[in-house]
Write a protein that holds these residues in place. Structure first.
Motif, PDB file in Angstrom:
ATOM      1  N   UNK A 153     -19.689  80.293 -12.547  1.00 21.90           N
ATOM      2  CA  UNK A 153     -20.123  79.655 -13.788  1.00 21.90           C
ATOM      3  C   UNK A 153     -20.201  78.145 -13.641  1.00 21.90           C
ATOM      4  N   UNK A 154     -19.190  77.547 -12.985  1.00 23.99           N
ATOM      5  CA  UNK A 154     -19.166  76.092 -12.814  1.00 23.99           C
ATOM      6  C   UNK A 154     -20.302  75.621 -11.918  1.00 23.99           C
ATOM      7  N   UNK A 155     -20.522  76.358 -10.828  1.00 21.37           N
ATOM      8  CA  UNK A 155     -21.625  76.004  -9.927  1.00 21.37           C
ATOM      9  C   UNK A 155     -22.969  76.111 -10.648  1.00 21.37           C
ATOM     10  N   UNK A 156     -23.120  77.175 -11.422  1.00 21.78           N
ATOM     11  CA  UNK A 156     -24.376  77.369 -12.150  1.00 21.78           C
ATOM     12  C   UNK A 156     -24.577  76.258 -13.182  1.00 21.78           C
ATOM     13  N   UNK A 157     -23.519  75.868 -13.868  1.00 24.32           N
ATOM     14  CA  UNK A 157     -23.627  74.814 -14.868  1.00 24.32           C
ATOM     15  C   UNK A 157     -23.992  73.474 -14.238  1.00 24.32           C
ATOM     16  N   UNK A 158     -23.357  73.171 -13.122  1.00 25.80           N
ATOM     17  CA  UNK A 158     -23.650  71.908 -12.429  1.00 25.80           C
ATOM     18  C   UNK A 158     -25.082  71.906 -11.904  1.00 25.80           C
ATOM     19  N   UNK A 159     -25.500  73.011 -11.322  1.00 26.89           N
ATOM     20  CA  UNK A 159     -26.875  73.075 -10.795  1.00 26.89           C
ATOM     21  C   UNK A 159     -27.896  73.037 -11.929  1.00 26.89           C
ATOM     22  N   UNK A 160     -27.589  73.664 -13.045  1.00 24.74           N
ATOM     23  CA  UNK A 160     -28.493  73.635 -14.193  1.00 24.74           C
ATOM     24  C   UNK A 160     -28.673  72.200 -14.695  1.00 24.74           C
ATOM     25  N   UNK A 161     -27.570  71.478 -14.847  1.00 28.69           N
ATOM     26  CA  UNK A 161     -27.647  70.082 -15.295  1.00 28.69           C
ATOM     27  C   UNK A 161     -28.381  69.216 -14.275  1.00 28.69           C
ATOM     28  N   UNK A 162     -28.166  69.514 -12.998  1.00 31.79           N
ATOM     29  CA  UNK A 162     -28.850  68.769 -11.940  1.00 31.79           C
ATOM     30  C   UNK A 162     -30.361  68.979 -12.009  1.00 31.79           C
ATOM     31  N   UNK A 163     -30.781  70.230 -12.158  1.00 28.62           N
ATOM     32  CA  UNK A 163     -32.215  70.526 -12.220  1.00 28.62           C
ATOM     33  C   UNK A 163     -32.846  69.976 -13.496  1.00 28.62           C
ATOM     34  N   UNK A 164     -32.076  69.964 -14.604  1.00 30.07           N
ATOM     35  CA  UNK A 164     -32.585  69.383 -15.843  1.00 30.07           C
ATOM     36  C   UNK A 164     -32.873  67.893 -15.676  1.00 30.07           C
ATOM     37  N   UNK A 165     -32.059  67.210 -14.877  1.00 30.89           N
ATOM     38  CA  UNK A 165     -32.273  65.784 -14.623  1.00 30.89           C
ATOM     39  C   UNK A 165     -33.329  65.554 -13.555  1.00 30.89           C
ATOM     40  N   UNK A 166     -33.404  66.478 -12.586  1.00 30.00           N
ATOM     41  CA  UNK A 166     -34.333  66.292 -11.470  1.00 30.00           C
ATOM     42  C   UNK A 166     -35.776  66.558 -11.859  1.00 30.00           C
ATOM     43  N   UNK A 167     -36.021  67.576 -12.674  1.00 30.62           N
ATOM     44  CA  UNK A 167     -37.389  67.974 -12.996  1.00 30.62           C
ATOM     45  C   UNK A 167     -38.210  66.840 -13.621  1.00 30.62           C
ATOM     46  N   UNK A 168     -37.691  66.123 -14.643  1.00 33.07           N
ATOM     47  CA  UNK A 168     -38.495  65.018 -15.202  1.00 33.07           C
ATOM     48  C   UNK A 168     -38.799  63.926 -14.174  1.00 33.07           C
ATOM     49  N   UNK A 169     -37.861  63.678 -13.256  1.00 30.97           N
ATOM     50  CA  UNK A 169     -38.102  62.663 -12.228  1.00 30.97           C
ATOM     51  C   UNK A 169     -39.190  63.106 -11.261  1.00 30.97           C
ATOM     52  N   UNK A 170     -39.201  64.393 -10.905  1.00 32.78           N
ATOM     53  CA  UNK A 170     -40.250  64.898 -10.010  1.00 32.78           C
ATOM     54  C   UNK A 170     -41.623  64.829 -10.681  1.00 32.78           C
ATOM     55  N   UNK A 171     -41.662  65.149 -11.974  1.00 39.51           N
ATOM     56  CA  UNK A 171     -42.926  65.057 -12.718  1.00 39.51           C
ATOM     57  C   UNK A 171     -43.384  63.599 -12.794  1.00 39.51           C
ATOM     58  N   UNK A 172     -42.440  62.693 -13.055  1.00 42.81           N
ATOM     59  CA  UNK A 172     -42.774  61.273 -13.130  1.00 42.81           C
ATOM     60  C   UNK A 172     -43.256  60.747 -11.788  1.00 42.81           C
ATOM     61  N   UNK A 173     -42.604  61.178 -10.695  1.00 47.49           N
ATOM     62  CA  UNK A 173     -43.031  60.728  -9.366  1.00 47.49           C
ATOM     63  C   UNK A 173     -44.440  61.218  -9.051  1.00 47.49           C
ATOM     64  N   UNK A 174     -44.722  62.477  -9.392  1.00 45.43           N
ATOM     65  CA  UNK A 174     -46.066  63.025  -9.156  1.00 45.43           C
ATOM     66  C   UNK A 174     -47.109  62.228  -9.946  1.00 45.43           C
ATOM     67  N   UNK A 175     -46.779  61.879 -11.180  1.00 50.97           N
ATOM     68  CA  UNK A 175     -47.705  61.110 -12.011  1.00 50.97           C
ATOM     69  C   UNK A 175     -47.928  59.718 -11.437  1.00 50.97           C
ATOM     70  N   UNK A 176     -46.856  59.063 -10.987  1.00 52.25           N
ATOM     71  CA  UNK A 176     -46.975  57.719 -10.414  1.00 52.25           C
ATOM     72  C   UNK A 176     -47.766  57.738  -9.112  1.00 52.25           C
ATOM     73  N   UNK A 177     -47.583  58.801  -8.320  1.00 54.10           N
ATOM     74  CA  UNK A 177     -48.348  58.913  -7.072  1.00 54.10           C
ATOM     75  C   UNK A 177     -49.839  59.046  -7.359  1.00 54.10           C
ATOM     76  N   UNK A 178     -50.175  59.824  -8.389  1.00 56.30           N
ATOM     77  CA  UNK A 178     -51.592  59.963  -8.754  1.00 56.30           C
ATOM     78  C   UNK A 178     -52.152  58.639  -9.245  1.00 56.30           C
ATOM     79  N   UNK A 179     -51.348  57.914 -10.051  1.00 60.03           N
ATOM     80  CA  UNK A 179     -51.797  56.619 -10.535  1.00 60.03           C
ATOM     81  C   UNK A 179     -51.995  55.644  -9.379  1.00 60.03           C
ATOM     82  N   UNK A 180     -51.049  55.647  -8.447  1.00 59.10           N
ATOM     83  CA  UNK A 180     -51.130  54.745  -7.298  1.00 59.10           C
ATOM     84  C   UNK A 180     -52.349  55.076  -6.437  1.00 59.10           C
TER      85      UNK A 180
END
Length: 276
Positions: A153-180
């Motif tokens: 449960x603890x591992x799943x919770x930590x990974x869930x929070x990690x992916x929740x924070x990582x996903x918006x950054x990956x989307x933002x990076x993809x958008x910035x790469x397209x803009x660049x």
């Protein structure tokens, strides 16, 4: 059913649903269940590993401008690297914390065994039941499913929070790469209209690209025009200046020679001594 990673897998009826609570739901503090105990242990880990808040004070936060600094591709990449580093650290700390908790629980249960009772009177049911209960307690101490489930449960919770924070950054990076990439294409399509504009180009690679275009025959110029989206109308003024101005023509020639000499791929390799 366990997966290859060792984590419990969701039931078929729960697939596609979010199994993590996004808001706090109070539990019965007078009669805690396994979930309450598990959350208490997880909270202990958070306090032990994360500590207290050491950020800016409320006064300092109010003094900070409301508008956040603009994220660049480099900044977002750094955020992703830091988030991944922090996630790895969280996993290591959680593993160490759970191992310490498990060890303490095993020692506590082991101490419950009364070594002085080596045998019991088979006719005395109280002694028989007492020893059987102690042996069962000791036997259950080793697997301890609750600790396994808590870890999952603890591992799943930590990974869930990690992916929740990582996903918006990956989307933002993809958008910035397209803009660049779009900005780079636009800059590549721009062609200086005069010698002065050529000298004002800040990027050395862009200057060399223009210089190579000017020095090449018409057939190769047409290929470069197709590649970079230049029109004859755009390249005409500088091309005319290049043909009419001997000083500018010599400057372009020297610039290409310097670039050729400084290119490490063009440098001759030393002949090994055994070949001389």
């Amino acid at each position: 059913m366990a997966s290859a990673s060792g984590l419990r897998q969701p039931k078929e009826t729960n697939k596609g649903k979010n199994g993590f609570r996004e808001r706090h739901i109070p539990l019965n503090s007078t009669n805690p269940d396994d979930l309450a105990i598990s959350r208490h242990h997880f909270a202990q880990y958070i306090l032990a590993s994360k500590g207290s808040y050491n950020g800016p004070s409320l006064k300092e936060l109010k003094a900070i401008p409301n508008e956040a600094p603009k994220d660049t591709l480099a900044i977002v990449d750094d955020k992703i690297k830091e988030l991944r580093r922090q996630h790895q650290e969280d996993i290591e700390l959680l593993t160490a914390f759970q191992a310490a908790e498990y060890r303490q629980e095993v020692l506590s249960r082991y101490s419950c065994i009364d070594d002085s009772i080596m045998g019991v009177d088979a006719e005395d049911l109280v002694q028989v039941d007492y020893l059987a209960a102690l042996n069962e307690l000791y036997s259950d101490a080793r697997p301890m499913k609750r600790f396994q489930h808590d870890m999952d449960d603890s591992l799943s919770q930590i990974r869930y929070n990690y992916l929740k924070s990582l996903l918006p950054l990956l989307i933002q990076r993809h958008k910035l790469k397209r803009q660049e990439k779009s900005i780079r294409r636009w800059r590549d399509a721009q062609f200086p209209q005069s010698i002065e504009e050529y000298h004002n180009i800040p990027d050395r690679d862009t200057q060399l690209r223009i210089a190579r275009f000017l020095s090449r025959p018409n057939s190769e110029r047409e290929k470069m025009m197709d590649e970079y989206g230049w029109a004859w109308k755009a390249v005409g003024p500088l091309l005319s200046a290049f043909k009419a101005n001997e000083g500018f023509k010599n400057e372009i020639s020297e610039s290409l020679k310097d670039a050729h000499a400084s290119d490490p791929r063009r440098r001759p390799t030393a002949t090994p001594g055994w070949q001389l």
